[in-house]
Design a protein around this motif. Sequence first.
Motif, PDB file in Angstrom:
ATOM      1  N   VAL A  42      -0.340  -3.541   3.683  1.00  0.00           N
ATOM      2  CA  VAL A  42      -1.752  -3.420   3.286  1.00  0.00           C
ATOM      3  C   VAL A  42      -1.951  -2.219   2.367  1.00  0.00           C
ATOM      4  O   VAL A  42      -2.688  -2.283   1.365  1.00  0.00           O
ATOM      5  N   PHE A  43      -1.264  -1.117   2.679  1.00  0.00           N
ATOM      6  CA  PHE A  43      -1.377   0.098   1.871  1.00  0.00           C
ATOM      7  C   PHE A  43      -0.929  -0.136   0.434  1.00  0.00           C
ATOM      8  O   PHE A  43      -1.613   0.235  -0.531  1.00  0.00           O
ATOM      9  N   LEU A  44       0.227  -0.791   0.264  1.00  0.00           N
ATOM     10  CA  LEU A  44       0.740  -1.040  -1.076  1.00  0.00           C
ATOM     11  C   LEU A  44      -0.027  -2.152  -1.781  1.00  0.00           C
ATOM     12  O   LEU A  44       0.017  -2.241  -3.014  1.00  0.00           O
ATOM     13  N   THR A  45      -0.704  -2.989  -1.037  1.00  0.00           N
ATOM     14  CA  THR A  45      -1.525  -4.025  -1.673  1.00  0.00           C
ATOM     15  C   THR A  45      -2.730  -3.416  -2.382  1.00  0.00           C
ATOM     16  O   THR A  45      -3.075  -3.811  -3.507  1.00  0.00           O
ATOM     17  N   PHE A  46      -3.369  -2.431  -1.748  1.00  0.00           N
ATOM     18  CA  PHE A  46      -4.561  -1.819  -2.346  1.00  0.00           C
ATOM     19  C   PHE A  46      -4.217  -0.660  -3.282  1.00  0.00           C
ATOM     20  O   PHE A  46      -4.998  -0.351  -4.192  1.00  0.00           O
ATOM     21  N   TYR A  47      -3.069  -0.008  -3.051  1.00  0.00           N
ATOM     22  CA  TYR A  47      -2.687   1.136  -3.882  1.00  0.00           C
ATOM     23  C   TYR A  47      -1.229   0.988  -4.323  1.00  0.00           C
ATOM     24  O   TYR A  47      -0.349   1.693  -3.842  1.00  0.00           O
ATOM     25  N   PRO A  48      -0.961   0.056  -5.241  1.00  0.00           N
ATOM     26  CA  PRO A  48       0.432  -0.163  -5.682  1.00  0.00           C
ATOM     27  C   PRO A  48       0.859   0.772  -6.808  1.00  0.00           C
ATOM     28  O   PRO A  48       1.358   0.335  -7.858  1.00  0.00           O
ATOM     29  N   GLY A  49       0.632   2.055  -6.617  1.00  0.00           N
ATOM     30  CA  GLY A  49       1.010   3.022  -7.639  1.00  0.00           C
ATOM     31  C   GLY A  49       2.444   3.482  -7.465  1.00  0.00           C
ATOM     32  O   GLY A  49       3.116   3.194  -6.472  1.00  0.00           O
ATOM     33  N   TRP A  50       2.905   4.272  -8.461  1.00  0.00           N
ATOM     34  CA  TRP A  50       4.284   4.746  -8.414  1.00  0.00           C
ATOM     35  C   TRP A  50       4.510   5.717  -7.264  1.00  0.00           C
ATOM     36  O   TRP A  50       5.568   5.710  -6.637  1.00  0.00           O
ATOM     37  N   VAL A  51       3.526   6.549  -6.981  1.00  0.00           N
ATOM     38  CA  VAL A  51       3.705   7.521  -5.900  1.00  0.00           C
ATOM     39  C   VAL A  51       3.795   6.836  -4.536  1.00  0.00           C
ATOM     40  O   VAL A  51       4.711   7.131  -3.755  1.00  0.00           O
TER      41      VAL A  51
END
Length: 277
Positions: A42-51
């Motif tokens: 869920v975290f990477l779904t909403f914030y798929p940034g490099w960091v």
Amino acid sequence: MTAPSRNQQRRPVVLLRPVPGRTVIHDLWAGTKLVVVAAIGVFLTFYPGWVPIGAVAVLVFITARSAHIPRGVLPSIPRWLWFLLILGGVTAALAGGSPVIELFGVDLGLGGLLKFLRITALSIVLLALGGMVSWTTNVAEIAPAVAKLGRPLRFFRIPVDDWAVTLALALRAFPMLVDEFRILYAARSLRPRPVLTTRRARRRRWAFEVVDLIAAAVIVALRRADEMGDAITARGGAGQISAAPSGPKLRDWVALSIVFAICGAALALELTVLGTS
């Protein structure tokens, strides 16, 4: 002819079979691992940034080292997959976009290529995260963990126990069916192939072989299901699969705290210091 070297032999995909060993990662509750995978997904779904992607990749790497996961569990990457990745990268690079660099007097937009690389890295990290759960968790621990995590849903009369048993049986049957299909494919490759002169005859022969393989696969699946049903009945029924006692311990809460702290720090860096992607 010399036999192919060990490096030249293709390594198959090893899933749903825990790597032998006794480490802190192996001793974690299966429900903790499922919660971590769901939360990171869920975290990477909403914030798929490099960091965030880099933070999760570092977390997976440290976890793999702590669990003593060998390199042999990683499958060999076929050449056609490398070709598809290169083709996808070149196609995405043609889209252009910011940032733009100047090369030999020509402005090149790297926005599309960077997005493709980020999506590829995200996919690799998620696959590695799922592989970590598969390589450090016994399949028998999944059903009790799912039943305990889904206990609040019983208030709405949702058959959580039945779902947990179904999931456990599917996870148990998957490796067995994969082995059976490999045996069927190997047996098919050993059969003598008739010499066919026309293209129509080759197409008909290919269709007949596909039908034979599907029929054999269905028969093998039914036989395995019958054997598994007899084994479950002899051990007290399907209810015993999800009735095993399980629950989080102190190390599980520590692991959850570490994961949420890393994700929170990565999110803070992504939104403040480095800016949104």
